[in-house]
Scaffold this active site. Sequence first.
Site, PDB file in Angstrom:
ATOM      1  N   GLU A 115     -41.957 -91.873 -40.069  1.00 42.14           N
ATOM      2  CA  GLU A 115     -42.608 -91.272 -41.227  1.00 42.14           C
ATOM      3  C   GLU A 115     -42.478 -92.143 -42.483  1.00 42.14           C
ATOM      4  O   GLU A 115     -43.422 -92.242 -43.272  1.00 42.14           O
ATOM      5  CB  GLU A 115     -41.994 -89.893 -41.491  1.00 42.14           C
ATOM      6  N   ASP A 116     -41.312 -92.787 -42.672  1.00 39.75           N
ATOM      7  CA  ASP A 116     -41.016 -93.436 -43.950  1.00 39.75           C
ATOM      8  C   ASP A 116     -40.835 -94.945 -43.887  1.00 39.75           C
ATOM      9  O   ASP A 116     -40.582 -95.565 -44.911  1.00 39.75           O
ATOM     10  CB  ASP A 116     -39.738 -92.823 -44.558  1.00 39.75           C
TER      11      ASP A 116
END
Length: 722
Positions: A115-116
Amino acid sequence: MSAEATNPGAPIRRRGRPRIDLRRLGRVALLGPVSRDRLPDAIGHVAEAHRAHHPDADLSVLHRAYVLAESSHRGQMRKSGEPYITHPLAVTLILAELGAETTTLTASLLHDTVEDTEVTLDQVREQFGEEVCYLVDGVTKLEKVDYGAAAEPETFRKMLVATGDDVRVMSIKLADRLHNMRTLGVMRPEKQARIAHVTRDVLIPLAERLGVQALKTELEDLVFAILHPEEYAHTRAVISAATAATAADPLAAIADNVASVLREAGITAEVAVRPRHFVSVHRVRIKRGELRGSDFGRLLVLVGEDADCYAVLGELHTCFTPVISEFKDFIASPKFNLYQSLHTAVVGPDGEVAEVLIRTHRMHKVAEAGVIALGNPYAADGTAPSAEPAGGAAPGAEPADGERADPTRPGWLSRLLQWQQSAPDPDTFWTTLRADLAQDREITVFRTDGGTLGLPAGASCVDAAYAQYGDAAHNCIGARVNGRLATLSTVLGDGDTVQPLLAEDAASGPSPDWLDHARTPTARIAITGWLDTHPQDTETAAGSPADATGPGPQPDRAARPARAGSAGTAGRTVSAVVERPDTTVRLAGCCTPVPPDEVTGFTVRGGAVTVHRLECPVVTRMEAVGRVPVVVTWGDAAECRVTLVAESFGRPRLLADLTEAIAGADAAVISATVEPPSEQRVRHTYTLQLPDAAGLPSLMRAMRDVPGVYDVSRAQHPAAAL
C-alpha cells in the site's frame, strides 16, 4: 486529545505484558539491516513473544520479512514522528502476544508495504509464497483516487470477502486498528471521532464475533475515551480512587476463600481477580447506580479439564450462597464466537457479591484470542490448537445443513458474505453492514428437515424464510412455529422449530410490511430489491397488513375489495373520495395515512386506488417510473390504523408506561415490536387502532411525555434508506 487520553489502559494497566517503547524500537530500526545469521534486535520482542506460544517456530522467515519491511519503509515517518517501521512491528507484536502463528506474523510485518511502498504483490508472492501474499492483499486499502467516497466501504467489503477464505486477514486488520487507535492522539479531533465511530460500529463487533476479547476490550476503552470524554474521565477517576483505596479489597478476600475451598476439595485450580476494563465498569455503574467494592472485577478460576469446571461450580454453590440468576453455562452451549466458560456469582462472608468465571486453560486462551488462538486453522497436518465445539465434533466437520462447522468460518460470516453480493451500492453495503454488526446476540432455530439456522436475536419468520429459501421466499404466505400456524411477523426464540410455508403461485411477491419485521440483511435486501423492480405489484401488496397482524397465513396478500370511497384494509374505516365513481380505495400499509395527512393515490391491478402520504418513498418510486397519480381527498373520518415509532432510553417499566399512555388515548394495540437495546437506547414500533383520526396528535404527545421517551414519529417505509 493527548496521547494519554487515547491510551486509557496505560497508567492503570491491569493485565498483559508492559507496552514496548516504540521510540526505542524506532532507533534500533534505523540502524539498518543486520547480518543474515542474526535476528534483528528490533524484532527481538516479537521473537520472544512468538516463541512463548510456538517454541519450535522457524524465525528465519520473520527475519527476511522484517528486512524487506524495514528497507521499503525506510525514510517514511508516522504523524507521531516515529519511523514508520514501528507500526508494523507493533502490530506484529500484538499478534505474537496473542499466539498468532508464523505466517500471520510474516504478513503482519509486510501488511503496509504494498500500500505505501514500491513493493508489489508479485514480489511478496515470490519471496514469501501465496499464503502470505493473500493475507497482505486482503488488508491492503483500495485507492481513494479510484474509488472516492466509496473507498472505505469497498475496502471493508474486499477485506470481508478475503476473511471468508482466510480469517487471519481480519486478525491482522484488528491488530492494525488497535495500534492506530493507541496512537490516535496526534490526529485532528474530527478525524479521531470519524475513526472511532468506524471502530465502534464495525471493528469492535467483528472482534467480538471472532472472539478476540483482548483486542475488543482495549478498542472499546479507546473509543470510549474519544467519543465520550466526560464519562470516560469520570469512570477513570472512580477506578483510580478504588485502586488507591486503603480498605481491603473484597474480591481479593473472596478469592482467598475460594482458593482455600478448592484446595480442601482436592481441585487443582488457579484463582485470580480479573479487573474490569473501563467500559465494563461504566456499564455496571449505569446498571446498578452506586458501585460496590466487588464491582470493579470478577474472579477467574482456571482448571485443567472440562469436568473440573463443574467440580469447581459444585464446591462454590455448596460453600457459598449462589446468586442463581447469574448462572450461565457456556461450556455446554458455547457462544457463536467460540467462547466457553461457566458464569456464576456467589455472596462472600461480608455480603459482597462476586461474579465468577470458571474455565480451562485452553478455554481461557480461546476466550482472550478467539480465532487467533487456533494457530494456522488451515494446516493440512492438523497441528493447529484445538477449539472443539460442543459435542466433540471436529472443527472442520460438515453438518447436515451444509453450513461449515469450521470455527474460522462461522455462520454469521457465511451469511454476511452471502448478502453483501446482493448489495452492489457502497452506501447500501456500508449501512447494512453496520446494522448487521449491531446485532449483539445470535439464536439457533431448527428446520423441519433436520437442519439449523443461525439468526440474530429478534429475527422473525420472514428472516427464517429468506435464510432457508433465498429469493423463493418471495412466495411465503406464513409459517409453522413449533408445529403451530404463525404469521410471518412472529419473532423466533432460541430453539424454536420453524417451517416457512410457500405459495404455489410463483407470481406472488412480498408485501412492504415485511420490511417492518425483517432483521437480517439477506431478507431486507431481497425484499427491497423485489419491491423496487415490481412497483405495480408493490402497490397491490401495500394495501394489506394481513402478513403482519393477521391470525395466520393468508394465501391472498391483496386487500379484499371494498366499496368505492372506503379504505379496503382490514379494520380501517377512514374514508377517502377519489375522482372516479365505483372505485375501490385502499390505504397503503407502508405509510399508514390518516387525516389530515396530505395524500395522493395510484391505480393498481384490478382498477383499485392505493392511497399514500405525499412523503412516502413509494410515491417517489412510482413517479420515477412514469406512474400518473390520482387526486385523493379525505371523506368522513372514523376509526383509523396507524404505525408509530417511539425512540427512548432504556429503563425499567418503560414498556408498561408506554402501553398505559396508549390505552389512555383509547387506542388499541394491534401489534408491537421492541428492538434489542443499542447504546442504552430502545426503539418501540406500535401499530395502533384509533377510534378517531383526530386523536392522533394528542396520542403522540402523551407518548412523548412518558419519561425516557425522546421522540415519537409516524412510521415510514424503510426501503428508500436501505
